[in-house]
Design a protein around this motif. Structure first.
Motif: not given
Length: 466
Positions: A16, A19-20, A22-23
């Motif tokens: 999780k 992914k965060q 990467e944003q």
């Protein structure tokens, strides 16, 4: 160590956070990658390199107090030669944040770009337990001392920091500078979904950068012993620890075996009266010294002479090492501790006569390197006049295969020797008690924790020269 065991560890909170992260990288102005100075290459985050390949980056080699200074300088030169901004760091040391803050602000992109902003974002990332949260806290304290933060903001909302991987579980933001306005984003340590190189995985586990229990501690202890046996520089460092001549910075992290061999030490309240605190410190130093001496005694034993190879010898050696049954007891006696010579462990290859069945004789017999008869490893060499080109190529291939087989035999022999030495160390630490599974695990963990804390000296596990 089986690589599949390491590859299986990828908790949900890490996926999780990845992914965060990467944003968030789309908005980040600077990436601060925190690495362990003992592993300046192996502790690089492959996921971060993939996601932030085009971002401005500052590499911090943290925990320099646990690494060999010459190797750290060599690693810094290597990284800078690759075009990276790299700095040594000891985030837990008082006052270290001032230099870090200067380096961070100087590494920021110049103002007034194509889309100038009033807010700058810095992402602090790296593998688990490299010291990311400690780095952020050091920066925040330095910014507060300079008056860059307003009032109580300089001392609120510090990042969680701890000695084990996985303390930070989610992305979190911290303001470290008011003018210019700079926020740091802390992130959980992200281990790659797969570590395909067993050597890298072992080094990460030795330094404590992988979760506890992921790699077998007995195998890790064998790897540590094998490294100390093969490296003269590391043995000199261990000798300094065994002789009580470690630099003061190597003992700041409170290591020393986690209370091994003492009653209740290391579990009382911190601080306390001055006399109690001093007594605890003396006990800690005594534990560290005992572990260092026992380990040095084992790794400094001379290697036994080679033993001729024959089919089935590997199975025989394994059976001899395990023994016919029952727990193995130490020769040192219930009250004996590790002494200055190898006789205290009952390991001397020369110990015992023809009727002796001591563990020293068994070590000398079991750990003898394997050696095949030379004729089995060499090609016939009968490439006389008129031999075909194909025959020559076949002979070269056979020679290469023989060389590879010889190298594999040497590595296998070194691994067997190291494991037998590690077993001898466990027997010495139990001081004559039966070596059951619980006591074995406690002794192995004590040595590994002392090594990770710097109580056994300063080591750089990556080969960077220096």
């Amino acid at each position: 160590m089986a690589a599949r065991n390491v590859a299986s560890w990828f908790p949900g909170h890490v996926a999780k956070a990845l992914k965060q992260m990467e944003q968030n990288l789309k908005l980040v102005d600077l990436v601060v990658e925190v690495r362990d100075a003992r592993l300046p290459l192996s502790s690089a985050s492959s996921e971060l390199q993939r996601l932030a390949a085009h971002k401005r980056r500052l590499v911090l080699l943290n925990k320099v107090d646990l690494a060999q200074p010459e190797a750290t300088q060599a690693a810094l030169s290597l990284l800078r030669a690759q075009g990276m901004q790299a700095l040594p760091c000891e985030a837990t040391r008082e006052g270290s944040g001032t230099r870090l803050l200067d380096a961070l602000l100087s590494a920021m992109p110049p103002p007034g770009g194509a889309a100038p902003r009033d807010l700058a974002l810095v992402l602090v990332a790296g593998l688990p337990n490299t010291g990311k949260s400690s780095t952020i806290n050091a920066l925040k304290r330095a910014a507060g001392k300079r008056g860059l933060l307003e009032g109580e903001q300089a001392h609120t909302k510090t990042a969680r920091a701890g000695p084990t991987p996985g303390v930070t579980r989610q992305m979190a933001g911290f303001k470290v500078c008011a003018s210019p306005l700079v926020y740091l984003l802390d992130s959980p340590g992200v281990t790659p979904p797969a570590l395909r190189d067993p050597g890298v995985a072992r080094r990460l586990a030795l330094a404590g950068l992988l979760p506890p229990g992921l790699v077998d501690e007995g195998e890790l202890l064998g790897s540590l012993v094998q490294r100390l046996v093969s490296s003269e520089r590391d043995r000199r460092e261990l000798w300094a620890a065994a002789d009580g001549h470690l630099p003061s910075s190597s003992s700041r992290r409170g290591g020393g075996g986690g209370g091994w061999g003492t009653s209740g030490s290391g579990h009382g309240p911190g601080g306390g009266p001055g006399g109690f605190a001093e007594a605890r410190e003396r006990q800690r130093r005594a534990r560290s010294l005992g572990l260092a001496r026992a380990l040095y005694e084992v790794v400094s034993l001379p290697a036994p002479p080679p033993r001729e190879w024959y089919p089935g010898i590997e199975d025989e050696m394994e059976m001899e090492r395990d023994g016919p049954g029952g727990p193995v007891r130490s020769n040192t006696g219930a009250g004996a501790g590790p002494g200055p010579g190898s006789a205290g462990l009952g390991l001397s290859p020369a110990a015992g006569g023809s009727g002796s069945r001591g563990r020293g004789d068994q070590y000398a017999r079991d750990s003898q390197p394997l050696k095949r008869d030379g004729g089995n490893w060499e090609t016939s060499g009968q490439a006389g006049a008129g031999a075909s080109k194909a025959a020559g190529a076949a002979a070269a291939a056979a020679a290469a295969a023989a060389q590879a087989e010889a190298e594999a035999q040497r590595e296998a022999a070194a691994a067997v020797d190291a494991q037998l030495r590690a077993d001898a160390l466990v027997r010495a630490l139990t001081r004559g008690a039966a070596v059951d599974a619980g006591r074995r695990a406690a002794a192995q963990r004590a040595v590994l924790e002392a090594f990770r804390s710097g109580a056994l000296g300063r080591y750089t596990l990556d080969d960077v020269g220096g």
